[in-house]
Design a protein around this motif. Structure first.
Motif, PDB file in Angstrom:
ATOM      1  N   PRO A 120      -3.160   2.151   6.497  1.00 44.16           N
ATOM      2  CA  PRO A 120      -3.238   3.289   5.576  1.00 44.16           C
ATOM      3  C   PRO A 120      -3.157   4.631   6.306  1.00 44.16           C
ATOM      4  O   PRO A 120      -3.637   4.769   7.429  1.00 44.16           O
ATOM      5  N   CYS A 121      -2.527   5.615   5.670  1.00 44.70           N
ATOM      6  CA  CYS A 121      -2.360   6.957   6.237  1.00 44.70           C
ATOM      7  C   CYS A 121      -3.162   7.956   5.397  1.00 44.70           C
ATOM      8  O   CYS A 121      -3.433   7.708   4.224  1.00 44.70           O
ATOM      9  N   ASN A 122      -3.521   9.093   6.012  1.00 45.62           N
ATOM     10  CA  ASN A 122      -4.268  10.130   5.292  1.00 45.62           C
ATOM     11  C   ASN A 122      -3.536  10.658   4.062  1.00 45.62           C
ATOM     12  O   ASN A 122      -4.151  11.211   3.161  1.00 45.62           O
ATOM     13  N   CYS A 123      -2.197  10.509   4.049  1.00 49.74           N
ATOM     14  CA  CYS A 123      -1.406  11.062   2.940  1.00 49.74           C
ATOM     15  C   CYS A 123      -1.476  10.190   1.693  1.00 49.74           C
ATOM     16  O   CYS A 123      -0.977  10.573   0.645  1.00 49.74           O
ATOM     17  N   GLY A 124      -2.061   8.994   1.835  1.00 47.08           N
ATOM     18  CA  GLY A 124      -2.148   8.096   0.679  1.00 47.08           C
ATOM     19  C   GLY A 124      -1.160   6.952   0.745  1.00 47.08           C
ATOM     20  O   GLY A 124      -1.299   5.974   0.000  1.00 47.08           O
ATOM     21  N   LYS A 125      -0.118   7.079   1.605  1.00 50.14           N
ATOM     22  CA  LYS A 125       0.836   5.975   1.770  1.00 50.14           C
ATOM     23  C   LYS A 125       0.298   5.025   2.853  1.00 50.14           C
ATOM     24  O   LYS A 125      -0.770   5.228   3.415  1.00 50.14           O
ATOM     25  N   THR A 126       1.095   4.002   3.158  1.00 51.58           N
ATOM     26  CA  THR A 126       0.767   3.131   4.292  1.00 51.58           C
ATOM     27  C   THR A 126       1.976   3.060   5.223  1.00 51.58           C
ATOM     28  O   THR A 126       3.108   3.293   4.801  1.00 51.58           O
ATOM     29  N   GLY A 127       1.722   2.756   6.502  1.00 55.94           N
ATOM     30  CA  GLY A 127       2.799   2.511   7.457  1.00 55.94           C
ATOM     31  C   GLY A 127       3.550   3.744   7.914  1.00 55.94           C
ATOM     32  O   GLY A 127       4.652   3.640   8.455  1.00 55.94           O
ATOM     33  N   CYS A 128       2.968   4.934   7.734  1.00 57.45           N
ATOM     34  CA  CYS A 128       3.625   6.168   8.196  1.00 57.45           C
ATOM     35  C   CYS A 128       3.711   6.185   9.728  1.00 57.45           C
ATOM     36  O   CYS A 128       2.897   5.558  10.415  1.00 57.45           O
ATOM     37  N   LEU A 129       4.689   6.956  10.251  1.00 53.13           N
ATOM     38  CA  LEU A 129       4.868   7.086  11.701  1.00 53.13           C
ATOM     39  C   LEU A 129       3.543   7.420  12.389  1.00 53.13           C
ATOM     40  O   LEU A 129       3.239   6.896  13.456  1.00 53.13           O
TER      41      LEU A 129
ATOM     42  N   GLY B 189       5.687  13.073  10.437  1.00 58.77           N
ATOM     43  CA  GLY B 189       4.601  12.105  10.613  1.00 58.77           C
ATOM     44  C   GLY B 189       4.530  11.102   9.474  1.00 58.77           C
ATOM     45  O   GLY B 189       3.937  10.028   9.622  1.00 58.77           O
ATOM     46  N   HIS B 190       5.145  11.455   8.350  1.00 56.40           N
ATOM     47  CA  HIS B 190       5.045  10.575   7.172  1.00 56.40           C
ATOM     48  C   HIS B 190       6.352   9.870   6.865  1.00 56.40           C
ATOM     49  O   HIS B 190       6.545   9.344   5.767  1.00 56.40           O
ATOM     50  N   ILE B 191       7.249   9.847   7.854  1.00 55.92           N
ATOM     51  CA  ILE B 191       8.392   8.928   7.779  1.00 55.92           C
ATOM     52  C   ILE B 191       7.810   7.516   7.775  1.00 55.92           C
ATOM     53  O   ILE B 191       6.905   7.202   8.558  1.00 55.92           O
TER      54      ILE B 191
END
Ligand SMILES: [Zn+2]
Length: 324
Positions: free
Chosen positions: A177-186, A166-168
């Motif tokens: 923004p993604c819950n993991c702190g990155k942006t643009g994750c799958l 999911g975080h590719i």
């Protein structure tokens, strides 16, 4: 009475704990669920699991000695060798020795793994994987979960992070923004949440079409609605499906080029779209996969639904006991 050699599977979620007792072939003896008591950072859960298992075994004139082991899945970061939970946010566990606590309560060997990995193992053993030794499992729900099975082994990697597909990164610049702190994750574009987000952007921008009308009437648009509307030729919906499936097809094709799975199993809420989803995904996959990989990989919708976790947990017991 002889010992039954049953397998217990437990799937601990933020609101319910699903439990099952299965025979050695993975057929259900019984299954049930109880609410999750997350008070005191989930500290009462092992005692609670032991009590409900004991009661259920008793109703079959059985005891803990009839179990070969207990497999437990939980959402979070788990060290598989020790059954130690680093963090399971929805449960409240942090640095929690789950295996040790549950073995103390039951006297039965306990094995633990991440719930997405166990759902993949369940599908491999008794579901859409059909026993395939090389399998990629993608769960499209609130987020995008995954499980990678290579040569019949669930991959964990150096720190248990393998399978976090999911975080590719799908949108390298300017992604959401993604819950993991990155942006643009799958998962920002291809999860149920991501698909609905893209649909709402279209609804806001165009204020027309089937999705707009549905939203006006019901106040709600689901990922399945988007696939249905796309099938009905709604332009907004077709664009959203194209975008979500483009990113999923690209990510999964790159994984398939690396892992060469027999089968890719798609589960989670979005998989309710069934063949509509696979038909929309397949062309993008074929474009980015190596020709031989594209030709030989099959897609399947997950078959076990909410049972995948407990069946995979029972599989974990069987694997570990057999290898001892
Ligand atoms: Zn992410």
């Amino acid at each position: 009475m002889t010992k039954r050699n049953w397998l217990a599977g437990v799937d601990v979620g933020g609101t319910t704990i699903k439990l099952a007792i299965l025979d050695h072939d993975g057929d259900f003896i019984t299954k049930w669920e109880v609410p999750t008591d997350i008070s005191d950072s989930g500290h009462h859960i092992p005692k609670h699991i032991a009590a409900t298992l004991k009661d259920k075994l008793h109703s079959f004139d059985a005891t803990f000695s009839d179990l070969r082991g207990i497999g437990v899945g939980a959402p979070g970061f788990i060290e598989v060798e020790t059954g130690f939970i680093y963090q399971a946010v929805n449960i409240g566990w942090r640095n929690y020795p789950l295996k040790e606590r549950l073995e103390m309560e039951t006297g039965v060997p306990v094995f633990a793994d991440n719930d997405a990995n166990l759902a993949a193992a369940g599908e491999m053993w008794r579901g859409a994987g059909g026993g395939a030794k090389n399998m990629l499992c993608v769960t499209l729900g609130t987020g995008v979960g995954g499980g990678l099975i290579s040569e019949g082994i669930v991959l964990h990697g150096a720190a248990g992070m393998a399978g976090e597909i999911g975080h590719i990164t799908s949108v390298p610049e300017g992604g959401a923004p993604c819950n993991c702190g990155k942006t643009g994750c799958l998962e920002t574009v291809s999860s149920a949440t991501g698909i609905v987000r893209l649909a709402m952007e279209k609804i806001e921008a165009t204020k027309s079409g089937q999705l707009f009308e549905l939203f006006q009437t019901t106040g709600l648009v689901t990922a399945k609605d988007v696939f249905d509307a796309a099938e009905n030729n709604d332009e907004n919906a077709k664009e959203v499906v194209r975008e979500a499936m483009y990113h999923l097809g690209l990510a999964v094709a790159n994984l398939a080029n690396s892992l060469n799975p027999n089968v890719i199993v798609i589960g989670g809420g979005v998989s309710k779209a069934g063949n509509k989803l696979i038909n929309a995904l397949r062309p993008h996959f074929n474009r980015f996969a190596l020709p031989k990989v594209a030709a030989e990989t099959t897609f399947q919708i997950a078959q076990l639904g909410n049972d995948a976790g407990v069946i995979g947990a029972a599989w974990l017991v069987k694997e570990n006991i057999n290898n001892e």
